[in-house]
Design a protein around this motif. Structure first.
Motif, PDB file in Angstrom:
ATOM      1  N   GLU A  19      36.306  45.682  32.648  1.00  0.00           N
ATOM      2  CA  GLU A  19      37.596  44.976  32.737  1.00  0.00           C
ATOM      3  C   GLU A  19      37.686  43.881  31.671  1.00  0.00           C
ATOM      4  OE1 GLU A  19      39.039  45.446  37.371  1.00  0.00           O
ATOM      5  OE2 GLU A  19      38.108  43.574  36.767  1.00  0.00           O
ATOM      6  N   LEU A 183      44.914  27.191  37.831  1.00  0.00           N
ATOM      7  CA  LEU A 183      43.624  26.816  38.416  1.00  0.00           C
ATOM      8  C   LEU A 183      42.547  27.688  37.792  1.00  0.00           C
ATOM      9  CD1 LEU A 183      41.922  25.423  40.692  1.00  0.00           C
ATOM     10  CD2 LEU A 183      42.501  27.366  42.125  1.00  0.00           C
ATOM     11  N   LEU A 392      42.951  35.871  30.644  1.00  0.00           N
ATOM     12  CA  LEU A 392      44.232  36.052  31.338  1.00  0.00           C
ATOM     13  C   LEU A 392      45.208  34.948  30.944  1.00  0.00           C
ATOM     14  CD1 LEU A 392      43.084  37.097  34.946  1.00  0.00           C
ATOM     15  CD2 LEU A 392      44.077  38.566  33.189  1.00  0.00           C
ATOM     16  N   GLN A 402      56.448  34.459  34.178  1.00  0.00           N
ATOM     17  CA  GLN A 402      56.444  35.727  34.929  1.00  0.00           C
ATOM     18  C   GLN A 402      55.346  35.737  35.994  1.00  0.00           C
ATOM     19  OE1 GLN A 402      56.371  39.189  32.356  1.00  0.00           O
ATOM     20  NE2 GLN A 402      57.708  38.199  30.877  1.00  0.00           N
ATOM     21  N   SER A 403      55.547  36.527  37.037  1.00  0.00           N
ATOM     22  CA  SER A 403      54.540  36.620  38.102  1.00  0.00           C
ATOM     23  C   SER A 403      53.804  37.951  38.114  1.00  0.00           C
ATOM     24  CB  SER A 403      55.191  36.425  39.469  1.00  0.00           C
ATOM     25  OG  SER A 403      55.493  35.074  39.645  1.00  0.00           O
ATOM     26  N   VAL A 404      54.450  39.000  37.636  1.00  0.00           N
ATOM     27  CA  VAL A 404      53.774  40.305  37.550  1.00  0.00           C
ATOM     28  C   VAL A 404      53.863  40.755  36.096  1.00  0.00           C
ATOM     29  CG1 VAL A 404      53.724  42.700  38.329  1.00  0.00           C
ATOM     30  CG2 VAL A 404      54.399  40.897  39.924  1.00  0.00           C
ATOM     31  N   ILE A 405      52.724  40.947  35.472  1.00  0.00           N
ATOM     32  CA  ILE A 405      52.686  41.263  34.044  1.00  0.00           C
ATOM     33  C   ILE A 405      51.953  42.590  33.856  1.00  0.00           C
ATOM     34  CG2 ILE A 405      51.764  40.497  31.805  1.00  0.00           C
ATOM     35  CD1 ILE A 405      52.060  37.576  33.100  1.00  0.00           C
ATOM     36  N   THR A 406      52.627  43.533  33.248  1.00  0.00           N
ATOM     37  CA  THR A 406      52.008  44.842  33.028  1.00  0.00           C
ATOM     38  C   THR A 406      51.486  44.910  31.601  1.00  0.00           C
ATOM     39  OG1 THR A 406      53.542  45.803  34.606  1.00  0.00           O
ATOM     40  CG2 THR A 406      52.405  47.335  33.143  1.00  0.00           C
ATOM     41  N   LEU A 407      50.215  45.224  31.475  1.00  0.00           N
ATOM     42  CA  LEU A 407      49.585  45.312  30.152  1.00  0.00           C
ATOM     43  C   LEU A 407      49.256  46.773  29.887  1.00  0.00           C
ATOM     44  CD1 LEU A 407      47.066  42.346  30.678  1.00  0.00           C
ATOM     45  CD2 LEU A 407      49.225  42.228  29.436  1.00  0.00           C
TER      46      LEU A 407
ATOM     47  N   TRP B  13      44.535  52.034  37.928  1.00  0.00           N
ATOM     48  CA  TRP B  13      44.876  50.772  37.285  1.00  0.00           C
ATOM     49  C   TRP B  13      44.104  49.681  38.004  1.00  0.00           C
ATOM     50  CZ3 TRP B  13      49.620  49.347  34.234  1.00  0.00           C
ATOM     51  CH2 TRP B  13      50.115  50.453  33.530  1.00  0.00           C
ATOM     52  N   THR B  14      44.049  48.540  37.390  1.00  0.00           N
ATOM     53  CA  THR B  14      43.456  47.412  38.096  1.00  0.00           C
ATOM     54  C   THR B  14      44.428  46.253  38.036  1.00  0.00           C
ATOM     55  OG1 THR B  14      41.474  46.063  38.372  1.00  0.00           O
ATOM     56  CG2 THR B  14      42.235  46.388  36.116  1.00  0.00           C
ATOM     57  N   LEU B  16      44.387  42.001  37.935  1.00  0.00           N
ATOM     58  CA  LEU B  16      43.605  40.773  37.810  1.00  0.00           C
ATOM     59  C   LEU B  16      44.564  39.622  38.047  1.00  0.00           C
ATOM     60  CD1 LEU B  16      41.728  41.899  34.611  1.00  0.00           C
ATOM     61  CD2 LEU B  16      40.758  41.721  36.890  1.00  0.00           C
ATOM     62  N   THR B  17      44.057  38.566  38.615  1.00  0.00           N
ATOM     63  CA  THR B  17      44.959  37.497  39.033  1.00  0.00           C
ATOM     64  C   THR B  17      44.569  36.168  38.414  1.00  0.00           C
ATOM     65  OG1 THR B  17      45.241  38.614  41.131  1.00  0.00           O
ATOM     66  CG2 THR B  17      45.877  36.332  41.079  1.00  0.00           C
ATOM     67  N   LEU B  18      45.578  35.476  37.937  1.00  0.00           N
ATOM     68  CA  LEU B  18      45.403  34.102  37.479  1.00  0.00           C
ATOM     69  C   LEU B  18      46.153  33.226  38.484  1.00  0.00           C
ATOM     70  CD1 LEU B  18      44.363  32.318  35.092  1.00  0.00           C
ATOM     71  CD2 LEU B  18      46.611  32.605  34.049  1.00  0.00           C
ATOM     72  N   THR B  19      45.519  32.143  38.912  1.00  0.00           N
ATOM     73  CA  THR B  19      46.137  31.315  39.952  1.00  0.00           C
ATOM     74  C   THR B  19      46.955  30.203  39.317  1.00  0.00           C
ATOM     75  OG1 THR B  19      44.285  31.793  41.402  1.00  0.00           O
ATOM     76  CG2 THR B  19      45.669  29.910  41.990  1.00  0.00           C
ATOM     77  N   ALA B 129      50.236  33.540  42.628  1.00  0.00           N
ATOM     78  CA  ALA B 129      49.395  34.537  41.964  1.00  0.00           C
ATOM     79  C   ALA B 129      50.161  35.125  40.791  1.00  0.00           C
ATOM     80  CB  ALA B 129      49.054  35.643  42.949  1.00  0.00           C
ATOM     81  N   ILE B 130      49.593  35.007  39.613  1.00  0.00           N
ATOM     82  CA  ILE B 130      50.152  35.732  38.475  1.00  0.00           C
ATOM     83  C   ILE B 130      49.305  37.003  38.375  1.00  0.00           C
ATOM     84  CG2 ILE B 130      50.661  35.698  36.007  1.00  0.00           C
ATOM     85  CD1 ILE B 130      50.310  32.586  36.196  1.00  0.00           C
ATOM     86  N   SER B 131      49.934  38.139  38.586  1.00  0.00           N
ATOM     87  CA  SER B 131      49.180  39.406  38.589  1.00  0.00           C
ATOM     88  C   SER B 131      49.308  40.109  37.251  1.00  0.00           C
ATOM     89  CB  SER B 131      49.728  40.342  39.666  1.00  0.00           C
ATOM     90  OG  SER B 131      49.420  39.849  40.926  1.00  0.00           O
ATOM     91  N   PHE B 132      48.193  40.537  36.734  1.00  0.00           N
ATOM     92  CA  PHE B 132      48.170  41.337  35.509  1.00  0.00           C
ATOM     93  C   PHE B 132      47.706  42.733  35.908  1.00  0.00           C
ATOM     94  CE2 PHE B 132      48.405  37.938  32.316  1.00  0.00           C
ATOM     95  CZ  PHE B 132      48.134  36.834  33.117  1.00  0.00           C
ATOM     96  N   THR B 133      48.492  43.733  35.590  1.00  0.00           N
ATOM     97  CA  THR B 133      48.066  45.090  35.912  1.00  0.00           C
ATOM     98  C   THR B 133      47.836  45.846  34.615  1.00  0.00           C
ATOM     99  OG1 THR B 133      50.342  45.871  36.027  1.00  0.00           O
ATOM    100  CG2 THR B 133      49.382  45.061  38.057  1.00  0.00           C
ATOM    101  N   LEU B 134      46.763  46.626  34.605  1.00  0.00           N
ATOM    102  CA  LEU B 134      46.446  47.371  33.384  1.00  0.00           C
ATOM    103  C   LEU B 134      45.654  48.622  33.719  1.00  0.00           C
ATOM    104  CD1 LEU B 134      43.667  45.502  31.371  1.00  0.00           C
ATOM    105  CD2 LEU B 134      44.418  44.721  33.578  1.00  0.00           C
ATOM    106  N   TYR B 155      36.962  46.133  42.799  1.00  0.00           N
ATOM    107  CA  TYR B 155      37.760  45.826  43.985  1.00  0.00           C
ATOM    108  C   TYR B 155      39.212  45.576  43.595  1.00  0.00           C
ATOM    109  CZ  TYR B 155      33.198  44.990  46.168  1.00  0.00           C
ATOM    110  OH  TYR B 155      31.926  45.118  46.640  1.00  0.00           O
TER     111      TYR B 155
END
Lengths: 408, 225
Positions: A19, A183, A392, A402-407, B13-14, B16-19, B129-134, B155
């Motif tokens: 990852e 954080l 990240l 943005q809250s959901v980011i697709t890479l 896909w996975t 990952l989260t940035l808080t 939660a900022i979610s990054f999907t890849l 996970y």
């Protein structure tokens, strides 16, 4: 030669390393400049020394610069640091002038042309004045900002507000700001001397050389001799527990020769311990990483009875060694310990004494806490998680808000 | 018997989260409720889901931040128990989940005269939660390949396909069940996965449970020697 990314796979799994590489691919060639105020000593330099080579390995064009300043500048920034931590300090007009002048000097000498500029702590914060168009700037605050001296925070705040994002180590450190705040907790390196596995012979030899009995229970606090770490409170808690449980107490910390208050606290600890041969007050040089590692591994219970704390990475170090930890519920410690699941949080000397007795008398429960603590550190406080969060954040700079980011 | 081959592979896909810190905090239930009504839905997601991955070794307890704080800091055990028991898996969207959380607290407050206050330093901090999907590069066309890849992914990948895609991306089903049913013609297995309450497992426990269901199915479809 430092360890590469693959050396962390045994701790976090191959998929986690994969990852990190996936994120690295999306940042390949991006230029990132870290700037702080010291190349050696202190937690920031320690972490950058490990993170920068790993970011480079991942293809991110990373460099690390250090600002220059005279004694007067560092006296001012020390005052700012203390004030942000809540100590009653004010800045004079002269102090402000010194800060601005040194910032100007550094602006003239530092090249600030990278895609992302990552500024650590207040000392170099003013460099934002030299921001190049199109670049992104991050301010990383390693300080507990939960109760700063208002006038000093008001001096710094307009500067911080010019950044794209600010990074804090614990949620209570954040402030009301018009920019994104994230954080990102600090981390420990499982391959560092302070944390790597040690064989039983090394541990016993170090423990014996410090005058401790490896055959008897050992309660330890690893910390500077600082009132905010409450070493005298730890001695009191030990005395209360000792009435019912045979044990030794070790207070061990870095040398305090350049810190008059630290020297005074050390002397008080030694005076307070004088009538009990089971209390060991030990001063070690800052390079004694293997010794600290060994005493943590040899301990039955570790205590971190801080009254105020930045993040408290000694807690993560102790948990990584699967030790039961009793710690003050301050600063970043509650992020590391979930009470009665992965350690114990206390608020008083009596509470600390109570839990010392409990954990000495209930080794199965103590072991369970330690094992949970180690897993918690594995998932949340190792260097690889820190590296992931920084990447990240770099990616987020291209998707602010943005809250959901697709890479893809 | 030839193993069924899906027309399109399952691509793992996975996420990952940035808080992100919101700066919002609550010291008692009234403040807690006020923020819960107005925070972005992604904040609700964070506080009902991050425990699963961040404290995955501790699950099934504590189940979510909201219940944990109410129980352990405010010591409102009755309310904490009700919040912990909210059946997250049944809510089709985060807004529905928010309504339920708010409703449970509202109802409880109607019977409470005095509010307990969190000790200083133990306030609830709302985070986002900022979610990054890849895409991960792991993919499968058959059930056996699916099991093999499922053993290897993080996970974060399992969480993405089971929780995130449904609640945050707006799919009406979890990704595993949809692919198993639509692409691999495995409606019973898909139903078995759908029936799991993923919030009551550790992430590793969930992986093992999924593998168990698949292996059971493979055992009945594997060619005899």
């Amino acid at each position: 030669m430092t360890a590469g990314l693959d050396a962390y796979a045994p701790f976090v799994g191959r998929a986690t390393i994969e990852e990190l590489r996936l994120l690295g691919e999306r940042l390949r060639g991006r230029r990132v400049q870290h700037i702080n105020s010291t190349a050696v000593g202190g937690g920031v330099a320690e972490i950058l020394n490990r993170l920068v080579p790993l970011l480079l390995e991942l293809g991110i064009n990373t460099r690390w610069d250090v600002i220059r300043g005279g004694d007067e500048f560092y006296a001012v920034t020390k005052a700012i640091h203390n004030a942000l931590h809540g100590q009653p300090v004010t800045l004079s007009e002269h102090d402000v002038a010194v800060y601005r002048e040194t910032t100007e000097q550094n602006l003239r000498t530092l090249a600030l042309s990278d895609d992302i500029v990552f500024i650590h702590d207040p000392q170099p914060a003013g460099l934002i004045a030299g921001r190049a168009p199109g670049s992104h700037w991050i301010w990383r605050c390693h300080i507990d900002l939960s109760a700063p001296v208002p006038s000093v925070w008001e001096f710094l705040r307009p500067t911080v507000e010019r950044y794209d994002a600010a990074v804090f180590s614990a949620p209570q450190f954040s402030r009301t700001l018009p920019i994104d705040q994230v954080l990102i907790a600090p981390s420990i390196d499982p391959l560092a001397d302070k944390n790597r596995e040690l064989d039983a012979r090394t541990i016993e030899s170090i423990v014996t050389s410090l005058g401790l009995d490896p055959g008897r229970p050992l309660v330890t606090q690893v910390s500077r001799f600082d009132r905010l770490k409450d070493p005298l409170g730890v001695i009191e808690a030990y005395r209360l527990a000792k009435k019912y449980n045979d044990c030794q107490l070790l207070l061990v910390g870095g040398s305090a020769t350049d810190d008059p208050e630290g020297q005074a606290v050390l002397t008080e600890c030694r005076d307070r311990a004088a009538d009990d041969r089971d209390i060991h007050v030990v001063e070690l040089p800052p390079t004694a990483n293997i010794e600290i590692n060994a005493v943590q591994r040899a301990s039955t219970v570790l205590v971190q009875k801080s009254l105020r704390e930045g993040f408290g990475l000694t807690v993560a170090e102790a948990l990584w060694k699967a030790k039961p930890v009793i710690a003050g519920a301050v600063g970043g410690i509650p992020l590391q310990i979930t009470h009665k699941y992965s350690g114990v949080l206390t608020h008083t000397i009596e509470g600390t004494a109570y839990w010392i007795k409990q954990l000495l008398n209930a080794p199965d429960f103590a072991r369970h806490l330690g094992e949970n603590g180690r897993e918690h550190v594995r998932h949340n406080f190792l260097l690889t998680r820190h590296l992931r969060d920084y990447m990240l954040l770099f990616l987020y700079l291209g998707h602010l808000g943005q809250s959901v980011i697709t890479l893809d | 018997m030839t193993p069924a081959m899906a027309p399109s592979p399952f691509r793992f896909w996975t996420r990952l989260t940035l808080t992100r810190l919101t700066g919002r905090r609550a010291a008692d239930l009234a403040e807690f409720l006020e923020h819960l009504r107005t925070v972005p839905a992604s904040v609700i997601f964070h506080h009902t889901h991050h425990f699963l991955v961040q404290h995955q070794h501790l699950s099934p307890e504590p189940p979510n931040d909201l219940a944990f704080w109410v129980t352990n800091v405010l010591q409102e055990d009755r309310l904490g128990e009700r919040l912990a028991a909210i059946d997250t898996v049944q809510f089709p969207s985060l807004e529905d989940l928010r309504d339920r959380v708010v409703g449970v607290i509202d109802e409880y407050l109607e019977t409470r005269q005095e509010l307990r206050t969190a000790p200083p330093g133990e306030e609830f901090h709302f985070m986002d939660a900022i979610s990054f999907t890849l895409p991960t590069g792991h993919q499968a066309r058959t059930l056996a390949e699916f099991a093999r890849e499922l053993r290897q992914v993080t996970y974060g990948a399992i969480a993405y396909h089971l929780f995130e895609s449904r609640l945050r991306v707006g799919s009406d089903d979890n990704d595993f069940s949809r692919w198993l049913e639509r692409d691999l013609s495995e409606p019973e297995l898909a139903a078995g996965v759908r029936k799991l309450d993923p919030y009551t497992y550790t992430m590793e426990g969930l992986r093992q449970r999924l593998l168990g269901l698949i292996e059971l199915r493979l055992g009945t479809t594997a060619p005899r020697a």
